[in-house]
Write a protein that holds these residues in place. Structure first.
Motif, PDB file in Angstrom:
ATOM      1  N   HIS A 264       4.104   0.524   3.948  1.00 50.47           N
ATOM      2  CA  HIS A 264       3.643   0.781   5.317  1.00 50.47           C
ATOM      3  C   HIS A 264       3.173  -0.522   5.952  1.00 50.47           C
ATOM      4  O   HIS A 264       2.509  -1.325   5.300  1.00 50.47           O
ATOM      5  CB  HIS A 264       2.565   1.871   5.359  1.00 50.47           C
ATOM      6  CG  HIS A 264       1.209   1.504   4.813  1.00 50.47           C
ATOM      7  ND1 HIS A 264       0.220   0.954   5.593  1.00 50.47           N
ATOM      8  CD2 HIS A 264       0.662   1.642   3.582  1.00 50.47           C
ATOM      9  CE1 HIS A 264      -0.878   0.775   4.863  1.00 50.47           C
ATOM     10  NE2 HIS A 264      -0.634   1.178   3.634  1.00 50.47           N
ATOM     11  N   ASP A 281      -3.526  -4.670   2.165  1.00 47.69           N
ATOM     12  CA  ASP A 281      -3.219  -3.272   2.505  1.00 47.69           C
ATOM     13  C   ASP A 281      -2.719  -3.214   3.935  1.00 47.69           C
ATOM     14  O   ASP A 281      -3.515  -3.201   4.859  1.00 47.69           O
ATOM     15  CB  ASP A 281      -4.462  -2.404   2.315  1.00 47.69           C
ATOM     16  CG  ASP A 281      -4.215  -0.953   2.656  1.00 47.69           C
ATOM     17  OD1 ASP A 281      -3.046  -0.537   2.726  1.00 47.69           O
ATOM     18  OD2 ASP A 281      -5.206  -0.226   2.868  1.00 47.69           O
ATOM     19  N   ASP A 282      -1.437  -3.100   4.183  1.00 45.32           N
ATOM     20  CA  ASP A 282      -0.416  -3.255   3.171  1.00 45.32           C
ATOM     21  C   ASP A 282       0.572  -4.322   3.656  1.00 45.32           C
ATOM     22  O   ASP A 282       1.777  -4.177   3.516  1.00 45.32           O
ATOM     23  CB  ASP A 282       0.271  -1.915   2.918  1.00 45.32           C
ATOM     24  CG  ASP A 282       1.203  -1.989   1.695  1.00 45.32           C
ATOM     25  OD1 ASP A 282       1.001  -2.870   0.840  1.00 45.32           O
ATOM     26  OD2 ASP A 282       2.152  -1.213   1.639  1.00 45.32           O
ATOM     27  N   GLU A 315       0.701   5.026   8.165  1.00 48.48           N
ATOM     28  CA  GLU A 315       0.236   5.548   6.869  1.00 48.48           C
ATOM     29  C   GLU A 315      -1.257   5.814   6.911  1.00 48.48           C
ATOM     30  O   GLU A 315      -1.746   6.816   6.393  1.00 48.48           O
ATOM     31  CB  GLU A 315       0.561   4.555   5.741  1.00 48.48           C
ATOM     32  CG  GLU A 315       0.352   5.117   4.328  1.00 48.48           C
ATOM     33  CD  GLU A 315      -1.069   4.943   3.768  1.00 48.48           C
ATOM     34  OE1 GLU A 315      -1.365   5.547   2.739  1.00 48.48           O
ATOM     35  OE2 GLU A 315      -1.882   4.203   4.359  1.00 48.48           O
ATOM     36  N   GLU A 316      -1.978   4.910   7.562  1.00 44.08           N
ATOM     37  CA  GLU A 316      -3.441   5.000   7.564  1.00 44.08           C
ATOM     38  C   GLU A 316      -3.949   6.229   8.318  1.00 44.08           C
ATOM     39  O   GLU A 316      -5.093   6.637   8.160  1.00 44.08           O
ATOM     40  CB  GLU A 316      -4.051   3.718   8.173  1.00 44.08           C
ATOM     41  CG  GLU A 316      -3.685   2.428   7.436  1.00 44.08           C
ATOM     42  CD  GLU A 316      -4.365   2.286   6.072  1.00 44.08           C
ATOM     43  OE1 GLU A 316      -5.165   3.164   5.711  1.00 44.08           O
ATOM     44  OE2 GLU A 316      -4.081   1.288   5.384  1.00 44.08           O
ATOM     45  N   GLU A 343       2.341  -1.023  -2.518  1.00 41.50           N
ATOM     46  CA  GLU A 343       0.999  -1.107  -1.940  1.00 41.50           C
ATOM     47  C   GLU A 343       0.175  -2.139  -2.686  1.00 41.50           C
ATOM     48  O   GLU A 343       0.190  -2.178  -3.916  1.00 41.50           O
ATOM     49  CB  GLU A 343       0.274   0.243  -2.064  1.00 41.50           C
ATOM     50  CG  GLU A 343       0.699   1.287  -1.049  1.00 41.50           C
ATOM     51  CD  GLU A 343      -0.296   1.463   0.092  1.00 41.50           C
ATOM     52  OE1 GLU A 343      -1.133   0.555   0.299  1.00 41.50           O
ATOM     53  OE2 GLU A 343      -0.203   2.491   0.765  1.00 41.50           O
TER      54      GLU A 343
HETATM   55 ZN   LIG Z   1      -2.138   1.138   2.135  1.00 43.07          ZN
END
Ligand SMILES: [Zn+2]
Length: 480
Positions: A264, A281-282, A315-316, A343
């Motif tokens: 992501h 991240d990430d 994604e978050e 990740e």
């Molecule tokens: Zn992540």
């Protein structure tokens, strides 16, 4: 320096790794370099990109950069708009002045500012001072009507989508639901995304999530009344983009099957005026997808199966990009043989101790993908290890879950599960171990290649935790 210090602790195992690192690199590995990874990541996690929140200009800049790198590598564009798979969503945002929320208790009253609460509904709300009733979830869902016409106050549940569960399962008819979320687990300040495939139902029960601690304390005490005047938000269209590139396979049959390498590229954006750069991240997974794509595309000999490289949005906010891909797969899911999701590959300072020349997988025992990665690790000097707790616990915590739910053997590969600046403003690119990340990349490249060249496709195992994925994959088999 690090090797010398660690070697005295770890002994021969590490020395042999060091020896391996000095051996001449194979054609794929020699295309992967620490400097290249550093170059990509110092841009993608620069302040200019403002933490790559979904949606934001920074996220768009990142997507354009990733597409440019796929273009440079010579991947085939596989989106609806060049390399972009576009989700046409909406963003709703309310002016601060359109949010008034007052709690009164014991003769005093408190106004919650717009930043102290999230009100993700579209209909305007006007509520005169109304008694509030505090219940836990179990009591709230079982309540036949004590909350009727009142303000129902519940603690926020740890699951995203809790507000939706509440909508569907509540038997009582409160005037308003207030969820208390002191940790701000859900809902970003500013506004919220609307997925037109899941329309926000008009006339739904309004839910306000309260983050302000003083307001939460007052509501939890009981005996409070709540008054609210909330205006309709402005709703504008937004384009969210997965970035998808294809390296076409060479085998006449197997090229119609696909190995997915994903990461992501979003992070959490700006909070309280601070940029959260999201280097490890990430950003680390994203630049690894770029670097591995470029290394594999440069080889004279094509892999037998096709390889899909994909950078995912959102994604978050709850795996939005991979869920979107799952509902709109660019390549048939039944022909997608595996997903390796990357990740946190850059930091070696795992919260539980250093992780150098080592990597771990979520769902370690769930599928035979692990075997392919272990083999590649042996080839490139990386020890693949299972975390006794986190390998299982974190399976559902990243985008691999979206593919696993569809039956595709899918795992997340990481160097560290936890690291000191996780979701902090100091997750910056200068703290990455690029030498180590390049070595991890070499392992991943060989693992992907191994799966792509193996006529036997990976499969879920019989471990109890993988049962539902095994069942889903049987359905895919029937479709084949
Ligand atoms: Zn992540």
């Amino acid at each position: 320096m690090r090797h010398t210090a660690l070697a005295s602790v770890l002994g021969l195992a590490l020395l042999s790794n060091a020896a391996l690192a000095q051996a001449p690199l194979d054609a794929v590995s020699s295309r992967i370099s620490p400097d290249s990874l550093r170059g990509h990541l110092s841009y993608l996690s620069s302040d200019l990109l403002e933490g790559r929140g979904t949606p934001s200009r920074g996220l768009d800049l990142a997507s354009e950069y990733i597409a440019a790198q796929f273009r440079r590598a010579g991947l085939e564009p596989a989106g609806d708009d060049g390399y972009f798979q576009t989700a046409n969503w909406q963003y709703a945002q309310r002016k601060d002045a359109d949010f008034a929320f007052t709690i009164a208790a014991g003769g005093s009253s408190l106004s919650v500012p717009a930043g102290g609460a999230t009100a993700g509904f579209l209909d305007p709300l006007s509520l005169a001072a109304t008694p509030a009733i505090f219940m836990d979830w179990k009591a709230a869902l079982a309540d036949p009507g004590a909350a009727n016409g009142k303000v129902l106050v519940v603690p926020a549940a740890a699951v995203p989508g809790a507000a939706g569960i509440l909508q569907q399962q509540l038997k009582s008819k409160p005037a308003l639901v207030v969820m208390i979320d002191k940790e701000r687990r859900h809902g970003a300040p500013g506004g919220w995304l609307i997925d037109p495939e899941k329309p926000a139902s008009k006339g739904a029960l309004p839910v306000v999530v309260v983050h302000a601690p003083d307001a939460a304390a007052l509501l939890e005490k009981g005996g409070a009344t709540v008054a609210a005047k909330v205006g309709a938000p402005e709703v504008r269209p937004v384009k969210l983009r997965n970035v998808v590139g294809l390296l076409r396979g060479s085998d006449p049959q197997l090229k119609q099957t696909y190995v997915l390498l994903s990461a992501h590229y979003d992070h959490v954006g700006i909070r309280n005026g601070e940029i959260y750069n999201g280097a490890n991240d990430d950003g680390s997974g994203t630049v690894s997808v770029i670097e591995i794509a470029s290394a594999l595309a440069a080889q004279k000999e094509r892999p037998k199966r096709s390889i899909v490289f994909i950078a995912l949005f959102g994604e978050e906010l709850g795996m939005l990009g991979s869920r979107y891909y799952g509902r709109h797969p660019v390549f048939p899911v039944k022909d997608t043989v595996a997903n390796i999701n990357l990740e946190q590959l850059g930091r070696t300072d795992d919260s539980e101790g250093p992780q150098v020349a080592s990597a771990t997988l979520t769902g370690f025992d769930y599928s035979t993908v692990t075997e392919a990665v272990r083999k590649a690790g042996a080839q490139t000097g990386i020890r693949l290890w299972k975390h006794p707790v986190n390998s299982d616990r974190y399976f559902a915590h990243s985008d691999n879950q979206s593919l696993a739910d569809l039956g595709v053997p899918a795992h997340t590969l990481a160097v560290a599960f936890g690291f000191p600046d996780y979701h902090g403003k100091d997750d910056t690119w200068d703290k990455i171990d690029y030498e180590n990340m390049a070595r991890i990349n070499r392992m991943v490249a060989h693992a992907v290649l191994g799966i792509a060249n193996d006529p036997v496709r990976p499969a879920w195992t019989n471990v109890p935790n993988a049962t539902k994925y095994l069942d889903a994959s049987r359905k895919l088999n029937l479709a084949r």
